[in-house]
Design a protein around this motif. Sequence first.
Motif, PDB file in Angstrom:
ATOM      1  N   ILE A  56       0.841  -1.208   0.000  1.00 39.63           N
ATOM      2  CA  ILE A  56       0.000   0.000   0.000  1.00 39.63           C
ATOM      3  C   ILE A  56       0.870   1.249   0.000  1.00 39.63           C
ATOM      4  O   ILE A  56       0.630   2.192  -0.770  1.00 39.63           O
ATOM      5  N   GLY A  57       1.911   1.269   0.840  1.00 38.70           N
ATOM      6  CA  GLY A  57       2.812   2.419   0.891  1.00 38.70           C
ATOM      7  C   GLY A  57       3.486   2.676  -0.445  1.00 38.70           C
ATOM      8  O   GLY A  57       3.569   3.810  -0.909  1.00 38.70           O
ATOM      9  N   ARG A  58       3.923   1.615  -1.106  1.00 39.23           N
ATOM     10  CA  ARG A  58       4.614   1.764  -2.393  1.00 39.23           C
ATOM     11  C   ARG A  58       3.649   2.132  -3.514  1.00 39.23           C
ATOM     12  O   ARG A  58       4.043   2.784  -4.477  1.00 39.23           O
ATOM     13  N   ALA A  59       2.394   1.715  -3.385  1.00 47.35           N
ATOM     14  CA  ALA A  59       1.383   2.108  -4.381  1.00 47.35           C
ATOM     15  C   ALA A  59       1.091   3.601  -4.267  1.00 47.35           C
ATOM     16  O   ALA A  59       0.924   4.301  -5.283  1.00 47.35           O
ATOM     17  N   ILE A  60       1.038   4.124  -3.035  1.00 46.85           N
ATOM     18  CA  ILE A  60       0.819   5.561  -2.829  1.00 46.85           C
ATOM     19  C   ILE A  60       1.997   6.349  -3.399  1.00 46.85           C
ATOM     20  O   ILE A  60       1.819   7.406  -4.003  1.00 46.85           O
ATOM     21  N   MET A  61       3.216   5.812  -3.230  1.00 44.97           N
ATOM     22  CA  MET A  61       4.420   6.469  -3.753  1.00 44.97           C
ATOM     23  C   MET A  61       4.557   6.337  -5.271  1.00 44.97           C
ATOM     24  O   MET A  61       5.479   6.876  -5.862  1.00 44.97           O
ATOM     25  N   ARG A  62       3.658   5.563  -5.897  1.00 40.55           N
ATOM     26  CA  ARG A  62       3.690   5.306  -7.341  1.00 40.55           C
ATOM     27  C   ARG A  62       4.874   4.418  -7.743  1.00 40.55           C
ATOM     28  O   ARG A  62       5.255   4.371  -8.907  1.00 40.55           O
ATOM     29  N   ILE A  63       5.455   3.705  -6.772  1.00 36.69           N
ATOM     30  CA  ILE A  63       6.503   2.733  -7.077  1.00 36.69           C
ATOM     31  C   ILE A  63       5.867   1.494  -7.695  1.00 36.69           C
ATOM     32  O   ILE A  63       6.429   0.879  -8.594  1.00 36.69           O
ATOM     33  N   LEU A  64       4.677   1.141  -7.193  1.00 37.22           N
ATOM     34  CA  LEU A  64       3.932  -0.018  -7.707  1.00 37.22           C
ATOM     35  C   LEU A  64       2.658   0.449  -8.413  1.00 37.22           C
ATOM     36  O   LEU A  64       1.986   1.365  -7.924  1.00 37.22           O
ATOM     37  N   PRO A  65       2.293  -0.171  -9.546  1.00 34.63           N
ATOM     38  CA  PRO A  65       1.024   0.177 -10.211  1.00 34.63           C
ATOM     39  C   PRO A  65      -0.166  -0.432  -9.473  1.00 34.63           C
ATOM     40  O   PRO A  65      -0.031  -1.459  -8.809  1.00 34.63           O
ATOM     41  N   THR A  66      -1.302   0.216  -9.559  1.00 31.48           N
ATOM     42  CA  THR A  66      -2.520  -0.310  -8.935  1.00 31.48           C
ATOM     43  C   THR A  66      -3.374  -0.999  -9.996  1.00 31.48           C
ATOM     44  O   THR A  66      -3.348  -0.628 -11.169  1.00 31.48           O
ATOM     45  N   SER A  67      -4.134  -2.024  -9.577  1.00 34.61           N
ATOM     46  CA  SER A  67      -5.003  -2.737 -10.522  1.00 34.61           C
ATOM     47  C   SER A  67      -6.470  -2.386 -10.323  1.00 34.61           C
ATOM     48  O   SER A  67      -7.338  -2.887 -11.040  1.00 34.61           O
ATOM     49  N   GLY A  68      -6.760  -1.528  -9.348  1.00 36.71           N
ATOM     50  CA  GLY A  68      -8.141  -1.106  -9.109  1.00 36.71           C
ATOM     51  C   GLY A  68      -8.200  -0.072  -8.006  1.00 36.71           C
ATOM     52  O   GLY A  68      -7.262   0.073  -7.211  1.00 36.71           O
ATOM     53  N   GLY A  69      -9.298   0.693  -7.972  1.00 39.40           N
ATOM     54  CA  GLY A  69      -9.490   1.702  -6.934  1.00 39.40           C
ATOM     55  C   GLY A  69      -8.802   3.013  -7.246  1.00 39.40           C
ATOM     56  O   GLY A  69      -8.208   3.201  -8.315  1.00 39.40           O
ATOM     57  N   GLU A  70      -8.884   3.932  -6.280  1.00 36.76           N
ATOM     58  CA  GLU A  70      -8.325   5.277  -6.454  1.00 36.76           C
ATOM     59  C   GLU A  70      -7.498   5.681  -5.240  1.00 36.76           C
ATOM     60  O   GLU A  70      -7.811   5.307  -4.112  1.00 36.76           O
ATOM     61  N   ILE A  71      -6.438   6.454  -5.497  1.00 39.55           N
ATOM     62  CA  ILE A  71      -5.665   7.107  -4.442  1.00 39.55           C
ATOM     63  C   ILE A  71      -5.747   8.598  -4.713  1.00 39.55           C
ATOM     64  O   ILE A  71      -5.254   9.085  -5.737  1.00 39.55           O
ATOM     65  N   LEU A  72      -6.399   9.330  -3.816  1.00 35.68           N
ATOM     66  CA  LEU A  72      -6.586  10.774  -3.987  1.00 35.68           C
ATOM     67  C   LEU A  72      -5.704  11.519  -2.999  1.00 35.68           C
ATOM     68  O   LEU A  72      -5.782  11.291  -1.781  1.00 35.68           O
ATOM     69  N   TYR A  73      -4.859  12.409  -3.524  1.00 37.61           N
ATOM     70  CA  TYR A  73      -4.014  13.252  -2.680  1.00 37.61           C
ATOM     71  C   TYR A  73      -4.476  14.696  -2.866  1.00 37.61           C
ATOM     72  O   TYR A  73      -4.445  15.218  -3.982  1.00 37.61           O
ATOM     73  N   LYS A  74      -4.957  15.301  -1.785  1.00 35.73           N
ATOM     74  CA  LYS A  74      -5.541  16.653  -1.843  1.00 35.73           C
ATOM     75  C   LYS A  74      -6.650  16.722  -2.885  1.00 35.73           C
ATOM     76  O   LYS A  74      -6.792  17.705  -3.616  1.00 35.73           O
ATOM     77  N   GLY A  75      -7.404  15.626  -2.991  1.00 32.98           N
ATOM     78  CA  GLY A  75      -8.548  15.588  -3.893  1.00 32.98           C
ATOM     79  C   GLY A  75      -8.217  15.220  -5.323  1.00 32.98           C
ATOM     80  O   GLY A  75      -9.122  15.066  -6.151  1.00 32.98           O
ATOM     81  N   GLU A  76      -6.933  15.063  -5.660  1.00 31.46           N
ATOM     82  CA  GLU A  76      -6.529  14.717  -7.028  1.00 31.46           C
ATOM     83  C   GLU A  76      -6.077  13.258  -7.094  1.00 31.46           C
ATOM     84  O   GLU A  76      -5.322  12.790  -6.238  1.00 31.46           O
ATOM     85  N   LYS A  77      -6.520  12.576  -8.129  1.00 34.26           N
ATOM     86  CA  LYS A  77      -6.145  11.166  -8.303  1.00 34.26           C
ATOM     87  C   LYS A  77      -4.681  11.068  -8.710  1.00 34.26           C
ATOM     88  O   LYS A  77      -4.254  11.693  -9.683  1.00 34.26           O
TER      89      LYS A  77
END
Length: 313
Positions: A56-77
Amino acid sequence: MPENKEKEVLLDVKNLEVTYGSGKKKYRAVNNASFQIYKGETFGLVGESGSGKTTIGRAIMRILPTSGGEILYKGEKINGRISRELDKKVVKEIQMIFQDPQASLNERAKVSYIVSEGLLNVRKDLTKAQREEKIRQALLDVGLLPEFASRFPHEFSGGQRQRIGIARALIVEPEFIIADEPISALDMSIRAQVLNLLRQLQKDRGITYLFIAHDLSVMRYISDRIAVIHQGNIVELAQADELVTHAMHPYTRALLSAIPMPDPIREREKKLLTYDPSMHDYTAERPQWREVRPEHYVLCSESEAAAWSKGYE
């Protein structure tokens, strides 16, 4: 999960999925994970090895790609394809402190380069003198002497190397730091120093943390809220003290039972709990995310929620 209207949501993770491999070798490491992190808080993510917390931490950092769902930082995907401007913003405002202070530092590079590497990417406008001053200040901020800048990582202890890793994250002045088990490779005496340093930096700069660990006793000390993850599923989430004193999910209770006690007599007498997923009967009703107590959420069936909440009445 309902949003707290009184607090500003800095990071919002919605139904996140992360998958490794493809075809018959496909493995879902994170399954439908959802949580929010408020600005200025320390959000703890705890689970045993292989539970998906580092993923999860690496997905937020964009080190790992996600296969579903959304990560919003300050409202931006920020997962998937994003603009170059947003990518620059994410790189500057979100930083990571890695678990192994030896493996995460380049042994062939001097400390000055290791710490300033982020600045070279996000602050190209700085002169050499300005950059050196920022390196000096970053080292002082984490309790290291500026003279250490000319040395190599192998010349330092584990605790000092971890401080170098923290200085590297701090120098670009991030708003959000993902600390991936930053103390697990350190001696007990050094752990307290690093934890106190992270808390002081948060107090001085208003930094928001996602703190990843497998030790609930550490989590209770540093976190405002804690989420418990098991095999890619978040099973419980509550305020730190609430979670420790009123743990409901059997997996959380098993983690708590593994915490060592300083009293040798109580340590010998305590009962270790083992979590077995087959103890749940979800044939008639699938588990759902439920608020069992105020701001205390558990992944469970309706009958489990009723039974668990009754135990704390």
